[in-house]
Design a protein around this motif. Structure first.
Motif, mmCIF file in Angstrom:
data_model
loop_
_atom_site.group_PDB
_atom_site.id
_atom_site.type_symbol
_atom_site.label_atom_id
_atom_site.label_comp_id
_atom_site.label_asym_id
_atom_site.label_seq_id
_atom_site.Cartn_x
_atom_site.Cartn_y
_atom_site.Cartn_z
ATOM 1 N N ASP A 48 4.548 16.515 -6.849
ATOM 2 C CA ASP A 48 3.908 17.693 -7.230
ATOM 3 C C ASP A 48 2.584 17.358 -7.750
ATOM 4 O O ASP A 48 2.459 16.764 -8.624
ATOM 5 C CB ASP A 48 4.735 18.624 -8.007
ATOM 6 N N PHE A 50 0.555 19.132 -9.288
ATOM 7 C CA PHE A 50 0.384 19.920 -10.864
ATOM 8 C C PHE A 50 0.887 18.446 -11.541
ATOM 9 O O PHE A 50 0.112 18.150 -12.566
ATOM 10 C CB PHE A 50 1.190 20.891 -10.926
ATOM 11 N N TYR A 51 1.979 17.925 -11.395
ATOM 12 C CA TYR A 51 2.510 17.081 -12.230
ATOM 13 C C TYR A 51 1.967 15.589 -12.270
ATOM 14 O O TYR A 51 1.797 14.786 -13.032
ATOM 15 C CB TYR A 51 4.189 16.842 -12.114
ATOM 16 N N TRP A 77 13.175 20.209 -7.308
ATOM 17 C CA TRP A 77 13.220 20.858 -8.589
ATOM 18 C C TRP A 77 14.846 21.460 -8.726
ATOM 19 O O TRP A 77 15.304 22.411 -7.969
ATOM 20 C CB TRP A 77 12.339 22.374 -8.404
ATOM 21 N N ASP A 125 4.323 21.937 -19.905
ATOM 22 C CA ASP A 125 4.397 23.115 -19.102
ATOM 23 C C ASP A 125 5.424 23.933 -19.130
ATOM 24 O O ASP A 125 5.499 24.765 -19.781
ATOM 25 C CB ASP A 125 4.365 22.222 -17.671
ATOM 26 N N THR A 126 6.766 23.464 -18.672
ATOM 27 C CA THR A 126 7.846 24.575 -19.021
ATOM 28 C C THR A 126 8.471 24.193 -20.280
ATOM 29 O O THR A 126 8.186 23.153 -20.903
ATOM 30 C CB THR A 126 8.935 23.968 -17.653
ATOM 31 N N THR A 174 8.297 29.033 -16.925
ATOM 32 C CA THR A 174 6.516 29.355 -16.627
ATOM 33 C C THR A 174 6.746 30.340 -15.531
ATOM 34 O O THR A 174 6.063 31.423 -15.579
ATOM 35 C CB THR A 174 6.240 27.899 -15.893
ATOM 36 N N ARG A 178 5.164 34.466 -15.389
ATOM 37 C CA ARG A 178 4.167 34.891 -14.173
ATOM 38 C C ARG A 178 4.590 36.033 -13.561
ATOM 39 O O ARG A 178 3.956 36.918 -13.497
ATOM 40 C CB ARG A 178 3.806 33.812 -13.230
ATOM 41 N N ASN A 229 3.631 29.393 -7.380
ATOM 42 C CA ASN A 229 3.295 27.854 -7.677
ATOM 43 C C ASN A 229 2.941 27.546 -6.270
ATOM 44 O O ASN A 229 2.795 27.959 -5.075
ATOM 45 C CB ASN A 229 4.366 27.285 -8.099
ATOM 46 N N THR A 230 2.765 26.087 -6.239
ATOM 47 C CA THR A 230 2.075 25.390 -5.267
ATOM 48 C C THR A 230 2.922 25.289 -4.011
ATOM 49 O O THR A 230 2.249 25.629 -2.999
ATOM 50 C CB THR A 230 2.200 23.871 -5.601
ATOM 51 N N ASP A 255 -1.985 27.712 -9.196
ATOM 52 C CA ASP A 255 -2.059 26.190 -8.990
ATOM 53 C C ASP A 255 -3.196 26.090 -7.902
ATOM 54 O O ASP A 255 -3.902 27.001 -7.294
ATOM 55 C CB ASP A 255 -0.889 25.938 -8.642
ATOM 56 N N GLN A 275 -4.426 25.929 -13.230
ATOM 57 C CA GLN A 275 -4.213 25.417 -14.397
ATOM 58 C C GLN A 275 -4.981 24.331 -14.830
ATOM 59 O O GLN A 275 -5.651 23.756 -14.211
ATOM 60 C CB GLN A 275 -2.439 25.384 -14.657
HETATM 61 O O1 T6T Z 1 3.053 25.738 -11.294
HETATM 62 C C1 T6T Z 1 3.419 24.465 -11.453
HETATM 63 C C2 T6T Z 1 4.028 24.420 -13.113
HETATM 64 O O2 T6T Z 1 3.393 25.169 -14.013
HETATM 65 C C3 T6T Z 1 5.270 25.116 -12.825
HETATM 66 O O3 T6T Z 1 6.144 25.079 -13.923
HETATM 67 C C4 T6T Z 1 6.233 24.597 -11.791
HETATM 68 O O4 T6T Z 1 5.238 24.594 -10.403
HETATM 69 C C5 T6T Z 1 4.159 23.774 -10.691
HETATM 70 O O5 T6T Z 1 4.545 22.708 -10.837
HETATM 71 C C6 T6T Z 1 3.422 23.832 -9.329
HETATM 72 O O6 T6T Z 1 4.376 23.398 -8.452
#
Ligand code: T6T
Length: 327
Positions: A48, A50-51, A77, A125-126, A174, A178, A229-230, A255, A275
Motif C-alpha cells: 500500500d 500509504f504504508y 488487510w 496510523d491505526t 481510522t 472517517r 481509503n486508497t 488518501d 494524509q
Molecule cells: O487510509 C490509509 C490508512 O490511514 C488506513 O488506516 C488504511 O488504509 C490506508 O492505508 C490506505 O490504503
C-alpha cells in the motif's frame, strides 16, 4: 528491574560512551542515548503506497538517528495475516515496535505481550481501543478528515441526491472514524442528501467496483460516493468508468496514491483527503527512541491532512503529500 525494562540501548550506549567518557562530557546528556537501538515497523499492508511512504520516511529518520529499523507488513488487510507477524517480531524483543494494527480489538493480546516484554510500542496510523497499549499514538484526525470530505462532496453534489460510503472493514480505527465524521456532518449540515447504508469492500478494489455499479443500478439518483481509503477509491473509479458515470457521480476519497492522482486528473475522482504518512513514520521513530531513552514522549500526535483537487494539484505545497510507491 530486569535488564529488558531499562532502556537497554542506554546501557549499551553508556558502556560504549564510557570508553570515550574521558574524551567527552557525561553519558546520555545531549548524546542520543538511543543510538544502536533496534526498531521494527509492522505496517497494515506492505504494498500500500500509504504504508510504503510511511516506511520510507521511518527508514530515513532511523538512519539519521543511527538506529536499525526493519520493516514488515501483511500481504492484505487481515488480522489472521498480521497477528503472526506481530508475534514473531515481538519474540525478537526489539527495543521499539511501530505498528499499524489492522483491527482495534483482535490484536490487543499480541501487542500487550510485546509491550509487557519491555518493547516500547508506538501505534502509527491505526490504533487499538485498549488505551494501555502504546507509549504514543500518531495518526491523522480521521473524524475531521471525514467531515472535510462530507463538506466537499455535498457542495459538489449541489446539496441533493443520494450518497454512499464505501470503506474497508468495520473495526478499523481510522476508517471507522472517517465514516463517523462524514455521516455526522452530512446528517447535521446536509439533510437534503439521502445517505445510503455503508458498504464494506474488504480493502479489495474489485469489490468496490462491483458495489458502486450495483448501487447505481438500484439508485439512479446516486450523486456522490465517499471512498474510505486508497484501494476503495481505485475500485470506485473503475466502477464509475465501467458504468460510464465518471464525472456525473461526484467522489471524495481518502488518501493520495498514484492511481488516485490519475483518476483525479481524468475527472473520475473530484477531491482527495491526503494524509501525511511520511510525518507519521518519522515521528513514530522519534517517539519510540524517546521512550527507549527514557525521555519525554507525546502520547497523542495528530498529523497533517490536505484536500487535493485538480485545481491545486500542481501547487508544490500540496503535491508534496502525494504518496510514493517506492522509496
Ligand atoms: O487510509 C490509509 C490508512 O490511514 C488506513 O488506516 C488504511 O488504509 C490506508 O492505508 C490506505 O490504503
Amino acid at each position: 528491574m530486569p535488564a529488558t525494562s531499562r532502556p537497554r540501548t542506554l546501557v549499551r550506549c553508556c558502556a560504549a560512551l564510557a570508553l570515550t567518557a574521558a574524551a567527552t562530557a557525561g553519558c546520555g546528556s545531549g548524546a542520543d542515548g538511543a543510538k544502536g537501538a533496534t526498531l521494527k515497523l509492522v505496517t497494515g499492508v506492505k504494498s500500500d503506497p500509504f504504508y510504503i511512504t510511511m516506511a520510507c520516511a521511518a527508514q530515513e529518520e532511523a538512519k539519521k538517528r543511527g538506529v536499525k529499523l526493519t520493516v514488515d507488513g501483511s500481504a492484505q488487510w487481515d488480522v489472521a495475516v498480521q497477528r503472526p507477524i506481530i508475534d514473531s517480531v515481538g519474540a525478537s524483543r526489539p527495543d521499539g515496535l511501530l505498528v499499524s494494527p489492522v483491527d482495534a480489538q483482535a490484536l490487543t493480546p499480541s501487542l500487550a505481550q510485546v509491550q509487557n516484554a519491555g518493547t516500547k510500542v508506538v501505534l502509527v496510523d491505526t490504533a487499538v481501543s485498549d488505551a494501555s497499549i502504546g507509549v504514543s499514538r500518531i495518526s491523522s484526525d480521521n473524524e475531521a478528515g471525514g467531515r472535510t470530505a462530507a463538506k466537499a462532496l455535498a457542495e459538489l453534489m449541489g446539496d441533493k441526491g443520494s450518497a454512499i460510503v464505501i470503506s474497508v472493514k468495520p473495526g478499523v480505527s481510522t476508517t471507522d472514524a472517517r465514516i463517523k465524521g462524514f455521516t455526522e456532518e452530512m446528517e447535521a449540515a446536509h439533510p437534503a442528501i439521502t445517505l445510503l447504508p455503508v458498504l464494506y469492500d474488504n480493502d479489495l478494489p474489485a469489490t468496490a467496483a462491483s458495489q458502486v455499479q450495483a448501487t447505481l443500478a438500484a439508485h439512479p439518483d446516486l450523486g456522490g460516493v465517499f471512498a474510505g481509503n486508497t484501494n476503495t477509491a481505485q475500485g470506485v473509479a473503475t466502477g464509475l468508468q465501467a458504468a460510464g458515470r465518471q464525472g456525473t457521480v461526484k467522489v471524495a476519497a481518502f488518501d493520495a496514491e498514484p492511481d488516485e492522482i490519475t483518476a483525479l486528473k481524468n475527472g473520475t475522482l473530484d477531491v482527495l483527503v491526503a494524509q501525511d504518512p511520511a510525518g507519521i513514520g518519522a515521528q513514530g521513530v522519534d517517539q519510540a527512541l524517546a521512550a527507549i531513552d527514557g525521555k519525554p514522549v507525546t502520547a497523542r500526535i495528530g498529523t497533517t491532512m490536505v484536500a487535493i483537487t485538480k485545481a491545486n494539484l500542481d501547487d508544490p505545497a500540496v503535491s508534496k503529500y502525494v504518496y510514493r510507491s517506492a522509496c
